[in-house]
Write an enzyme that holds these catalytic residues in place. Structure first.
Site, short mmCIF file in Angstrom:
data_model
loop_
_atom_site.label_atom_id
_atom_site.label_comp_id
_atom_site.label_asym_id
_atom_site.label_seq_id
_atom_site.Cartn_x
_atom_site.Cartn_y
_atom_site.Cartn_z
N HIS A 181 0.81 -1.22 0.00
CA HIS A 181 0.00 0.00 0.00
C HIS A 181 0.85 1.28 0.00
CE1 HIS A 181 -3.57 -2.49 1.08
NE2 HIS A 181 -4.22 -1.50 0.51
N GLY A 227 -7.00 8.73 13.90
CA GLY A 227 -6.90 7.63 14.86
C GLY A 227 -6.55 8.12 16.26
N GLY A 263 -8.38 7.48 7.68
CA GLY A 263 -8.23 8.91 7.93
C GLY A 263 -6.84 9.39 8.23
#
Length: 472
Positions: A362, A436, A431
């Site tokens: 990712h 977090g 987000g």
């Protein structure tokens, strides 16, 4: 609130569209905006073209259907990514295939990770950006290459695991000619696998073993009702996603720390729920549309994501959300490294490397590292607790003192705590670190007595529904 809408409009530039008159659209979910724009520009029409061509090829040229749709996928990719983007992909394919000829899984993995790491080299990123007139074209190349790398790994490892054919007393020239034909055939198969158009840009992931077994099947005959039903499902999901970003603005709110700090606790919880629900609906659309085409071609796509409202564990999230990626990780990382059959230590290592690879694939950003570590710890805890509760003295006490109903309530309570941290990890993923941390501070630190308890009670009810769903 109109005042807040004006403030958000100043910060993120809400878009006015024809779909829902007088309501502006929140464009800050990059993935949804990106694929939506590409779908209307070209991808929707090229996917329809693939479906029509596949049917025609099956009717007129059934023996050459794979070749026809491979050429179509290759040309479609070249049309959008242009010659230089297509060259990058072909380099990845060629290098992976050449290294796989050595029949060494370790070398294939090293080569694949090296190729994958080039996606994060700043100089190469700047070079590739310069090839295109828009940033979106560069990102389309980036996403296509990332998904293609998983297919190259799948193909390479399947080739490495194939037993070598015994060499007969052939002449050297005949042997070389046979090797060349084999290499050309393998390149054709790899190209057909990587450039299969419905799955080319964004998945879902199908392993080469499954693809090669299924793609040669005749195109299945499906009723018009089935096709229209599938299209209707995707349209309803798309409309629901559009409704959410026209009315809820959850992505614009989560990008603003001031709003996150000032939201009441229950509104903050609602925001978290809206974010994960939108993520689920988004992938129902992205995977649902292509899965319908894949089925028309005679393949069995991975199951669509399970609703996040009935997922009550880290393990369940991985098994049932992106099923294709889960099967890929199990087959090519978890099981080869030992998995659950070679002791606790091997299981720890294989699980850690699976999550580490997902993080690396990712982009390995800092928020992804938080997400990967939380998921790894969550999965480990969920695997350790059953072992602990099934140990002889503790299991005897549980069976003797708790009725089956109380045992289920205890499981739901533990699952609620697990789900709370699962949602927290997903907020890091969706987000970023700031989202977090704010949720962690406001719910679990500052609100441990006033907010955390109602949240766990709420998630306890979710867990009961999920457990009941699994017991059907």
């Amino acid at each position: 609130n109109l005042d807040h809408e004006v403030s958000l409009d100043r910060e993120v530039q809400l878009e006015r569209e024809f779909l829902i008159w007088r309501f502006k659209k929140d464009p800050t979910d990059f993935e949804w905006s990106f694929w939506n724009e590409w779908a209307w520009q070209s991808l929707l029409w090229s996917l329809i073209g693939h479906a029509v061509l596949s049917r025609l090829a099956d009717y007129f040229l059934p023996r050459f259907r794979l070749a026809v749709i491979t050429v179509y996928g290759f040309l479609s990719a070249g049309w959008l990514l242009e010659v230089r983007g297509l060259t990058v992909l072909m380099l990845h394919l060629s290098i992976s295939l050449v290294v796989a000829q050595l029949r060494s899984p370790s070398l294939s993995w090293f080569c694949s990770l090296l190729l994958l790491s080039t996606l994060n080299v700043t100089a190469l990123q700047d070079l590739q950006r310069g090839w295109y007139t828009s940033e979106d074209q560069y990102y389309l190349l980036l996403f296509s290459t990332a998904v293609c790398s998983l297919r190259c790994i799948s193909f390479s490892l399947e080739l490495c695991w194939q037993p070598l054919q015994a060499r007969g007393p052939n002449h050297c020239s005949h042997l070389e000619e046979k090797r060349l034909k084999t290499l050309i055939f393998q390149f054709y198969k790899l190209t057909a696998y990587c450039f299969y158009h419905p799955l080319f840009y964004n998945g879902p992931i199908v392993t080469y073993r499954d693809f090669s077994k299924q793609i040669e099947r005749p195109v299945c005959k499906v009723s018009v009702v089935y096709v229209l039903s599938g299209i209707l499902h995707v349209c309803v999901w798309w409309c629901l996603a559009e409704f959410m970003i026209h009315f809820m603005y959850m992505h614009a709110i989560q990008s603003n720390e001031t709003y996150l700090e000032m939201l009441p606790p229950w509104a903050l919880g609602g925001l978290a729920l809206a974010l994960v629900q939108f993520f689920y609906i988004k992938y129902l659309v992205l995977f649902g549309a292509v899965s319908l085409l894949v089925r028309l071609d005679g393949l069995e796509p991975p199951k669509l994501p399970r609703c996040v409202s009935i997922v009550y564990s880290f393990t369940g999230m991985w098994r049932h959300f992106d099923v294709g990626l889960y099967k890929w990780l199990i087959r090519y990382i978890y099981v080869p490294l030992g998995g659950s059959h070679h002791g606790v230590f091997r299981k720890l290592v294989s699980t850690a490397l699976a999550f580490g690879f997902v993080c690396f694939w990712h982009g390995c950003h800092d928020y992804l590292q938080y997400w990967a570590v939380l998921n790894w710890v969550g999965v480990l805890v969920e695997n350790v607790l059953p072992l602990l509760f099934s140990s002889h003295p503790l299991h005897h006490v549980i069976v003797r003192c708790l009725s089956p109903r109380m045992q289920r309530r205890g499981l739901a309570l533990i699952s609620a705590l697990s789900t709370a941290f699962l949602i927290l990890s997903n907020l890091f993923f969706l987000g970023g670190i700031h989202v977090g941390r704010i949720f962690w501070k406001r719910v679990f630190v500052e609100g441990w007595s006033s907010v955390a308890v109602p949240v766990v009670a709420f998630l306890y009810c979710f867990a009961q529904v999920g457990i009941e769903w699994d017991m059907r």
